[in-house]
Design an enzyme around this catalytic site. Structure first.
Site, short mmCIF file in Angstrom:
data_model
loop_
_atom_site.label_atom_id
_atom_site.label_comp_id
_atom_site.label_asym_id
_atom_site.label_seq_id
_atom_site.Cartn_x
_atom_site.Cartn_y
_atom_site.Cartn_z
N GLU A 1 0.81 -1.23 0.00
CA GLU A 1 0.00 0.00 0.00
C GLU A 1 0.84 1.27 0.00
O GLU A 1 1.73 1.45 0.82
CB GLU A 1 -0.93 0.00 1.23
CG GLU A 1 -1.87 1.20 1.27
CD GLU A 1 -2.93 1.10 2.36
OE1 GLU A 1 -3.75 2.02 2.47
OE2 GLU A 1 -2.93 0.09 3.10
N LYS B 1 -8.55 -1.32 1.14
CA LYS B 1 -9.55 -1.90 2.04
C LYS B 1 -10.29 -2.96 1.25
O LYS B 1 -10.87 -2.68 0.20
CB LYS B 1 -10.55 -0.85 2.55
CG LYS B 1 -10.14 -0.20 3.85
CD LYS B 1 -10.29 -1.14 5.02
CE LYS B 1 -9.50 -0.70 6.23
NZ LYS B 1 -8.12 -1.19 6.23
#
Length: 428
Positions: free
Chosen positions: A232, A248
């Site tokens: 990420e 997410k």
């Protein structure tokens, strides 16, 4: 201020191992590796920064002010990290839980030596006073042979929160959601080992081999190590453009091709996973708007599915244009900590994180990255990572998931175990 030299390389994979071995003997080391995960936002394939000429190390008090002053005064490449606890300098928040790692809250350094890998070249950027070492260093690096070293003893991993306690805590957090205190919270638990005599470099190599993540990091500051396989990006500045790419939504990989494809498709259409992502996208949009030019905040991609060696992930891309009134550090301060690791509303979520988690996060869910001489930057989110204090031989890694009203506690627990599996495999 810096002297540049370029050398052609024949085998980027081999040179990476050689660079890491050579750099690992320095007191301060940052290695950033994209693992050939190409992206339109990628600036280079990998970079090694070693040996501090100047540095800043501080606790959270006035951390962003100190970082701004340091970055502005140096006006050079600086590499380092912000721990999650730096949040305490932004809001009236506290970190009173147990901390077995004892990392400084913020650390950045100006490297004497920087080596980039890009387009089958090694690009050396040395401070002028050590430029006469470039040729010798290149020859030394090319001659090194990387040898894997096993752990001297088996590592016994303990779980800080038992399964029963975890399920109870998730149910209690859902009660806060039902009352309207929060909409979503990222709840994490720690796995740890005491008296763990690991070889940090070899452990990182093993973790990176099985993960091959786009924001991998090997970090060393004397006795403190980060071995990171993060997928990420937290925040990148390129010119006036700011990019955030929150993750997410997670689904497991499978060796069975049809099952793997099904897992990926189910993730794409899973309402619960998509709602988690969209809530964080809204939070990121709000955070970016604090320093953005009017009307410049945009969602470039919503809930894209990306596949890595361990998991499939839902990733969104949100961008803005930084207003001229704000400094590069201001863009980080206004968005920190990242929404994907906190929840919404952010302050309430962080207060509940402190209440329900049992250890300080420290560098976990913080950020590692760099500033360029012109004030551009790029930082990851520190997840899927092993943290290690070599002095007291305390080893730690954490995993978490987003708790919403739709969460099934047992499934959230299994997601935590899935995310922790790569670290466990490497250590056990």
């Amino acid at each position: 201020m810096r002297t540049s030299r370029k050398f052609e390389i024949k085998n980027p994979k081999t040179i990476k191992d050689q660079l890491l071995q050579w750099g690992s003997y320095c007191r301060e080391v940052v290695w950033l590796d994209s693992n050939n995960n190409s992206s339109e936002y990628q600036s280079f394939e990998a970079v090694l920064a070693v040996d501090a000429f100047t540095a800043i190390q501080t606790d959270y008090v006035d951390a962003f002010k100190k970082l701004h002053e340091y970055q502005k005064s140096v006006q050079d490449w600086i590499f380092g990290y912000l721990t999650y606890e730096v949040k305490n300098s932004i809001e009236d928040l506290h970190s009173n839980n147990y901390d077995g790692l004892a990392f400084p809250d913020l650390f950045f350094f100006q490297p004497k030596k920087i080596i980039f890998i890009q387009n089958n070249q090694l690009h050396f950027e040395y401070l002028n006073f050590c430029s006469d070492e470039i040729e010798e260093d290149f020859q030394t690096i090319e001659s090194l042979f990387f040898q894997e070293i096993s752990h001297p003893t088996a590592i016994s991993i303990q779980q800080r929160i038992s399964k029963e306690e975890y399920l109870q805590k998730v149910q209690a957090l859902q009660e806060h959601i039902h009352r309207g205190d929060i909409y979503e919270v990222n709840f994490c638990m720690e796995f740890f080992a005491k008296n763990a005599p690991i070889n940090p470099l070899n452990t990182y190599q093993k973790l990176n081999q099985i993960s091959q993540a786009p924001f991998s990091v090997y970090f060393k500051n004397h006795q403190h190590y980060l071995l990171c396989a993060s997928p990420e990006r937290y925040l990148k500045k390129q010119g006036e453009q700011i990019i955030s790419q929150p993750i997410k939504g997670t689904a497991p990989r499978s060796l069975d091709e049809s099952v793997d494809k099904s897992n990926k498709e189910q993730l794409q259409h899973n309402l619960k996973e998509r709602s988690e992502n969209i809530m964080i996208v809204d939070l990121v949009r709000n955070d970016l708007s604090k320093t953005a030019q009017k009307g410049s905040v945009q969602v470039q991609e919503l809930c894209g599915v990306y596949t890595y060696k361990q998991v499939h992930q839902l990733i969104s891309t949100v961008s803005s244009k930084l207003h001229s009134d704000y400094s590069p550090v201001s863009a980080i301060e206004s968005t920190f900590p990242m929404g994907s690791m906190t929840g919404a509303p952010k302050i309430s979520a962080m207060q509940l994180i402190e209440k329900f988690e049992e250890t300080q996060r420290g560098l976990y869910s913080g950020a590692v990255g760099y500033f360029t001489p012109t004030g551009d930057f790029d930082f990851n989110v520190v997840i899927r990572s092993i943290l290690y204090n070599a002095k007291n031989q305390y080893l730690s890694f954490s995993s978490g998931s987003a708790i919403t009203a739709l969460s099934v506690p047992e499934q959230e627990y299994q997601e935590c175990l899935l995310k922790a599996q790569a670290m466990k495999n490497v250590l056990e």
